[in-house]
Design an enzyme around this catalytic site. Sequence first.
Site, PDB file in Angstrom:
ATOM      1  N   ASN A 140       7.561 -15.908 -18.993  1.00 36.28           N
ATOM      2  CA  ASN A 140       8.097 -17.231 -19.308  1.00 36.28           C
ATOM      3  C   ASN A 140       7.005 -18.252 -19.042  1.00 36.28           C
ATOM      4  O   ASN A 140       6.036 -17.965 -18.327  1.00 36.28           O
ATOM      5  CB  ASN A 140       9.350 -17.539 -18.487  1.00 36.28           C
ATOM      6  CG  ASN A 140       9.032 -17.814 -17.031  1.00 36.28           C
ATOM      7  OD1 ASN A 140       8.331 -17.032 -16.393  1.00 36.28           O
ATOM      8  ND2 ASN A 140       9.540 -18.908 -16.501  1.00 36.28           N
ATOM      9  N   HIS A 151      -0.901 -21.741 -24.456  1.00 35.16           N
ATOM     10  CA  HIS A 151      -0.698 -20.471 -23.773  1.00 35.16           C
ATOM     11  C   HIS A 151      -1.905 -20.121 -22.905  1.00 35.16           C
ATOM     12  O   HIS A 151      -3.055 -20.267 -23.339  1.00 35.16           O
ATOM     13  CB  HIS A 151      -0.458 -19.360 -24.797  1.00 35.16           C
ATOM     14  CG  HIS A 151       0.833 -19.507 -25.540  1.00 35.16           C
ATOM     15  ND1 HIS A 151       2.001 -18.895 -25.148  1.00 35.16           N
ATOM     16  CD2 HIS A 151       1.142 -20.232 -26.663  1.00 35.16           C
ATOM     17  CE1 HIS A 151       2.972 -19.207 -25.986  1.00 35.16           C
ATOM     18  NE2 HIS A 151       2.480 -20.021 -26.920  1.00 35.16           N
TER      19      HIS A 151
END
Length: 410
Positions: A140, A151
Amino acid sequence: MEAENAGSYSLQQAQAFYTFPFQQLMAEAPNMAVVNEQQMPEEVPAPAPAQEPVQEAPKGRKRKPRTTEPKQPVEPKKPVESKKSGKSAKSKEKQEKITDTFKVKRKVDRFNGVSEAELLTKTLPDILTFNLDIVIIGINPGLMAAYKGHHYPGPGNHFWKCLFMSGLSEVQLNHMDDHTLPGKYGIGFTNMVERTTPGSKDLSSKEFREGGRILVQKLQKYQPRIAVFNGKCIYEIFSKEVFGVKVKNLEFGLQPHKIPDTETLCYVMPSSSARCAQFPRAQDKVHYYIKLKDLRDQLKGIERNMDVQEVQYTFDLQLAQEDAKKMAVKEEKYDPGYEAAYGGAYGENPCSSEPCGFSSNGLIESVELRGESAFSGIPNGQWMTQSFTDQIPSFSNHCGTQEQEEESHA
């Protein structure tokens, strides 16, 4: 006669003076003394007190006899007020103030004024398209990922380093390039749970079950070649919730199960986080990225480079640390007399245009021409063994030798 009369006269006067008859007194006086002497008993010596037997002291540790009387409560001593007491009280107050200030941890503003509560409401969008080769799956989003909107943005994260070191990317990239990876390298990103938390421990089992179901739907929709789970923990949860299999002795690499109703393979690699205790360095994880690249090329039908031979990879953290210490070689300090002692053998070659010149500035040639030994040419009269370059045949004796040979052939 007169003397006797005088004595009797004085005696008569004395008898007349005393009311008690003098003669009777004089006659009874000696008898009274005798009676008194008879009535006084003789002194009897007092009996000596009986001596108690002396008890020998017991050997060993002496103990105080126990007292049956209850002990009186000891009153606490009142502190004696003095001049120093005022100073000590002040110093204690100062010390408490100092320690209180140092106990408070300094808060680092990691998110430029954005509160943690605000970051917990944010989510990280997926980067998914069709016909992808690889999809990187995380648990998560973390706080930093939610703040940056990209990311794996952590400075200590090894993902982008391993991506470049394994050859999956041609250049070194960072988190700002995550949206370019699907088009350039066929790599996408997603997470098992969408909710942002400071750590994966803040997630509930219900969220994992729901997240696993949503993840399967995403993979069935886009159908990438390989679904890469970034860490063992993610795949263990996914396998238990989706396949109903609790994996024992899970190993990294290709897994036996595929995503349901697809041909997507499951691949597990070490967590790219720097907190991974099993693989603390980026170079320790690159092996699994290289194997991932080989698997991708195999599925795409790309021929493998035969010059590269595969070897069995083993890793031991303790041995790696010991080898790193052995491989550490300190640089030697520059010694100005080193080249002079060798006659300039390691100095700059005057034939700068030549690719390799092994002559020691003409030292050997001049010595051979004069018929002298090589040891006589050592400067400062220092004796030293012959240089290893002296034993190598010189390919170019002098700068002008090649030019002379060319002229002679012409």
